[in-house]
Each structure stands twice: as structure tokens, then as C-alpha cells.
Design an enzyme around this catalytic site. Structure first.
Site, PDB file in Angstrom:
ATOM      1  N   SER A 178      -1.883  -4.697 -29.227  1.00 39.56           N
ATOM      2  CA  SER A 178      -2.170  -5.739 -28.242  1.00 39.56           C
ATOM      3  C   SER A 178      -3.405  -5.455 -27.399  1.00 39.56           C
ATOM      4  CB  SER A 178      -0.957  -5.969 -27.349  1.00 39.56           C
ATOM      5  OG  SER A 178      -0.528  -4.758 -26.776  1.00 39.56           O
ATOM      6  N   HIS A 206       1.233 -10.733 -32.027  1.00 38.31           N
ATOM      7  CA  HIS A 206      -0.132 -11.266 -32.105  1.00 38.31           C
ATOM      8  C   HIS A 206      -0.542 -11.687 -33.515  1.00 38.31           C
ATOM      9  CE1 HIS A 206      -0.850 -10.024 -27.977  1.00 38.31           C
ATOM     10  NE2 HIS A 206      -0.208  -8.923 -28.285  1.00 38.31           N
ATOM     11  N   LYS A 238       2.693 -16.822 -27.592  1.00 34.69           N
ATOM     12  CA  LYS A 238       1.277 -16.575 -27.875  1.00 34.69           C
ATOM     13  C   LYS A 238       0.745 -17.691 -28.783  1.00 34.69           C
ATOM     14  CE  LYS A 238       1.705 -12.027 -26.198  1.00 34.69           C
ATOM     15  NZ  LYS A 238       2.530 -10.836 -26.310  1.00 34.69           N
TER      16      LYS A 238
HETATM   17  C1  LIG Z   1       3.526 -10.163 -25.470  1.00 33.35           C
HETATM   18  C2  LIG Z   1       4.140  -9.084 -26.277  1.00 33.35           C
HETATM   19  C3  LIG Z   1       5.517  -8.850 -26.249  1.00 33.35           C
HETATM   20  C4  LIG Z   1       6.432  -9.550 -25.278  1.00 33.35           C
HETATM   21  O1  LIG Z   1       6.627 -10.861 -25.623  1.00 33.35           O
HETATM   22  P1  LIG Z   1       7.043 -11.900 -24.475  1.00 33.35           P
HETATM   23  O2  LIG Z   1       7.580 -13.064 -25.194  1.00 33.35           O
HETATM   24  O3  LIG Z   1       5.785 -12.182 -23.727  1.00 33.35           O
HETATM   25  O4  LIG Z   1       8.061 -11.208 -23.627  1.00 33.35           O
HETATM   26  C5  LIG Z   1       6.037  -7.912 -27.104  1.00 33.35           C
HETATM   27  N1  LIG Z   1       5.232  -7.195 -27.927  1.00 33.35           N
HETATM   28  C6  LIG Z   1       3.896  -7.367 -27.944  1.00 33.35           C
HETATM   29  C7  LIG Z   1       3.072  -6.557 -28.885  1.00 33.35           C
HETATM   30  C8  LIG Z   1       3.305  -8.307 -27.114  1.00 33.35           C
HETATM   31  O5  LIG Z   1       1.991  -8.451 -27.107  1.00 33.35           O
END
Ligand SMILES: *Cc1c(COP(=O)(O)O)cnc(C)c1O
Length: 390
Positions: A178, A206, A238
Site C-alpha cells: 500500500s 489495491h 478503494k
Molecule cells: C485499505 C487497506 C485495508 C483496510 O481496508 P478498509 O476497508 O479501508 O478497512 C486493508 N489492507 C490494505 C492493504 C489496505 O490498503
């Protein structure tokens, strides 16, 4: 006094340039936004396909609320599991090519569910050093041994696996990291999982919607087989532009999560209307080749334009074998990256400065994230602004 320590610690954050502040956003998600009363061109959203404010998804959310109400009223096991939740699970399993799926209110909660459900005391988790915080918390919560290997270092991982006499083994990784935007070596990880009889748990927050044919995610991108040892997590906040998350895998894994995962059982189910919105989003993702092509064009434009500029300043634009929407520029010191981020803001650009503990000390960075909603002219404005910083 109970506040002495907190005050000191907050002051220490200020001193290290690590104090964080929230901006108040005054417009729907999109490249042209406004925060704290100021118009900004944003490069900070994870809305990779530009779906967060898509009219068809907004309408699906409204129609879902009219049909099913605003709230779910209870947890999934106690009467809060609605038809749209069930339909979404079925659609997701088919979409990612695994036998069964289960949805969660957030990705954080999905990750907290999986690892502790599969391993515990006497077992071992093998985790990439750059894994997302939620995966780290999950490994700690599981009480299994938490063994971390250097980022993408398959030889180091194999050494740890070979030396382990843990009863059950679980390899835990982000699919797209991330804060670096590079991808995990999923084929090699799968091969090691097979050889050492381990689970392979993949966080595709992602990659889902962005990578693979029809945006089916990182497993599809690398053609990883639908093995019973693979457990895939993906999020809807996302690229899908809504909220929530899913876990997909063998039917027995999902059945076990339904029965034991505390972050599933002891929480109110997400509103069914959210599932309606995600179902609409999945349809757009599936037909979204032109969105993914637009995103890749912006990525290529940014990388092409920033390479020389970064070299001149001693900044690092990460190497990416598979290009993703996350394009970090590592600047180094906390103060320096804040100065750069502020200077960009003075030019009307919103580029977040990411500092420790989110990233390792000395690697503070600008985290540029791109979207299919960015126009060529938007990225040109960003490049010109970076150029002017000299
Ligand atoms: C954003 C993210 C999460 C958490 O997801 P949410 O739905 O925002 O709680 C978990 N793992 C990664 C790699 C992320 O980027």
C-alpha cells in the site's frame, strides 16, 4: 496527572514532524475537490477507477435504501443478513474464481478475522515486512509466532519455512503493497505454500478492480490456481468506490469464519443498501476495461514525466514490474517531505506526505495515487508543479 503523558507525547510528535491533521473535504470524491474551503487537485484518493461518485452506484445505494431501509438492524447471525448481502457473496465468489465468499463491514475487520481463524498458539505466520497494519494486528491477535521476512525476499521466506516446526503455517501478504505500490511475487509465494503445506492469505485491497482481466484482481493477474490453501481478501472502499470488504476461499474456510470470526459475529451487518451499491460497482468494474486503460495511461504519463525530475533531486520513484495506481516518491526526511507537500499545496495540489510509523524511518514519501478520473491535463499540472519546486 493523567494528561501529562499524552501532552508530552503529542509535543514529541510535533517535534518530530509526525503530528497528523485531518482535512475536512467539502466535495464528492474526485480529482477536482475542495478541502478546508480551498479548491485542490487531488492525488490522495484510492478511488482508482473513479467510481466513488458514479451516478449509477449512487442511485443503487439510494434505491437499496428505499427498498431495504437504512440499517441492517442486527449482526449477520442474528437476523441482519439480507438478500443483497447473500447475492453479493455469490457474485463475488464467481468474480474472483473461488468457491465461496463472505463480506465484512471494513477491510480492517476482514483481515482481523482471517489469520486468527486459521492459526493460533503453536502455529506460525510468515509475513512480508511491508504488510499493511491490519495484517500485522491480525497476526498478533492470532497468538501464532509472527515471523517477518524482508520485503519480497523469497529466499529469506523459504529459510524461515524450512526451519519452522510449527504445527500450521500461514504465509501472509499484501498483493499490492500500500505504500510502495509494488506487487507481491504471488506465483513464488504460491509455490512455497504448496511445498511447505502452508495457507496463503492475500490482501488484495489495491489490486481488486484494477489488476487482472475484467479487474478480477491479483490472483487472476498472476493466474494463481483456485487452490484450497488460497484465501483472498479484497476491499470495496478503494477501486470499487463504496465501503466494506470480502474474504473468498474454500467453502470450509468461509463456513469457519461465519462460525468463529469475532469481527464478523460481534458487529452489526453493514446496511444492505451498501451491498446493492457494491453489486452495481462490480458490474462497472467487470465492464471497466476502458477505465483501467485510462488509469494505466495516467500512470505511464506520470512515471515518464517524473523519472528525470526525481533523479535530479535525489528522490526515488519506485521500480514497478507491474505498474499500479500507487506511485510513491521517496524523499527521505519527515521535514523535507512535509515541506514538499506544503509547497505543492500552495500550488493547489493535494499530495499526501506519508511518514513513519506508516513507512520505515528515513523513507518518508509523497504517496501519489492516480485514478481513471484524472485527465491528461491533471497529471501535466502535477508534473509542472513538481518541476517548479526546484
Ligand atoms: C485499505 C487497506 C485495508 C483496510 O481496508 P478498509 O476497508 O479501508 O478497512 C486493508 N489492507 C490494505 C492493504 C489496505 O490498503
Amino acid at each position: 496527572m493523567i494528561y501529562d503523558e499524552i501532552e508530552q507525547q503529542l509535543a514529541a510528535l510535533d517535534h518530530q514532524h509526525l503530528r497528523r491533521h485531518r482535512r475536512v473535504v467539502d466535495a464528492p470524491v474526485g480529482p477536482h475537490t475542495a478541502a478546508d474551503g480551498k479548491a485542490l487537485l487531488s492525488f490522495c484518493s484510492n478511488d482508482y477507477l473513479g467510481l466513488a461518485a458514479h451516478p449509477a452506484i449512487v442511485e443503487a445505494l439510494c434505491a437499496g435504501a428505499r427498498r431495504w431501509g437504512a440499517g441492517s438492524g442486527a449482526s449477520h447471525l442474528v437476523g441482519g443478513h439480507f438478500r443483497p448481502h447473500e447475492e453479493l457473496e455469490e457474485k463475488l465468489a464467481e468474480f474472483v474464481g473461488l468457491p465461496r465468499a463472505i463480506t465484512f463491514s471494513t477491510g480492517y475487520m476482514a483481515n482481523l478475522a482471517v489469520t486468527p481463524a486459521l492459526v493460533g498458539r503453536g502455529d506460525a505466520v510468515f509475513a512480508d515486512r511491508l504488510n499493511h497494519a491490519s495484517l500485522i494486528d491480525a497476526a498478533l491477535a492470532s497468538r501464532a509466532e509472527h515471523k517477518r521476512y524482508a520485503h519480497n525476499d523469497m529466499a529469506a521466506l523459504e529459510k524461515l519455512l524450512a526451519a519452522s516446526d510449527a504445527k500450521r503455517k500461514l504465509i501472509l501478504t499484501d498483493a499490492v503493497f500500500s505504500m510502495d505500490g509494488d506487487v507481491a511475487l504471488l506465483p513464488a509465494l504460491f509455490e512455497l505454500a504448496e511445498r511447505y503445506d502452508a495457507w496463503l492469505v492475500i490482501d488484495d485491497a489495491h489490486g481488486f478492480g484494477v489488476l487482472g482481466p475484467q479487474g478480477r484482481g491479483s490472483l487472476a493477474h498472476f493466474a494463481i490456481p483456485a487452490s484450497p490453501r488460497v484465501v483472498l481478501m479484497g476491499t470495496f472502499g478503494k477501486a470499487a468506490g463504496v465501503a466494506g470488504a470480502f474474504v473468498a476461499g474454500d467453502t470450509r474456510v468461509v463456513e469457519w469464519l461465519v462460525n468463529t470470526a469475532r469481527s464478523y459475529i460481534f458487529t452489526t451487518a453493514a446496511p444492505p443498501a451498501v451491498s446493492c451499491a457494491v453489486l452495481q460497482s462490480l458490474a462497472l468494474i467487470e465492464q471497466g476495461d476502458s477505465l483501467r486503460a485510462a488509469l494505466q495511461a495516467r500512470i505511464a504519463q506520470l512515471r515518464g514525466g517524473a523519472a528525470e525530475l526525481c533523479r535530479q533531486r535525489g528522490w526515488q520513484l519506485a521500480e514497478q514490474a507491474v505498474t499500479t495506481a500507487i506511485q510513491p516518491i521517496v524523499v527521505g526526511e519527515n521535514k523535507k517531505v512535509l515541506d514538499v507537500s506544503r509547497a505543492l499545496e500552495a500550488q493547489g495540489l493535494w499530495v499526501p506526505a506519508i511518514r513513519p510509523p506508516t513507512v520505515p524511518n528515513g523513507t518518508a514519501r509523497l504517496r501519489l495515487s492516480l485514478s481513471a478520473a484524472h485527465r491528461e491535463a491533471d497529471v501535466a499540472v502535477l508534473l509542472a508543479a513538481l518541476e517548479r519546486l526546484a
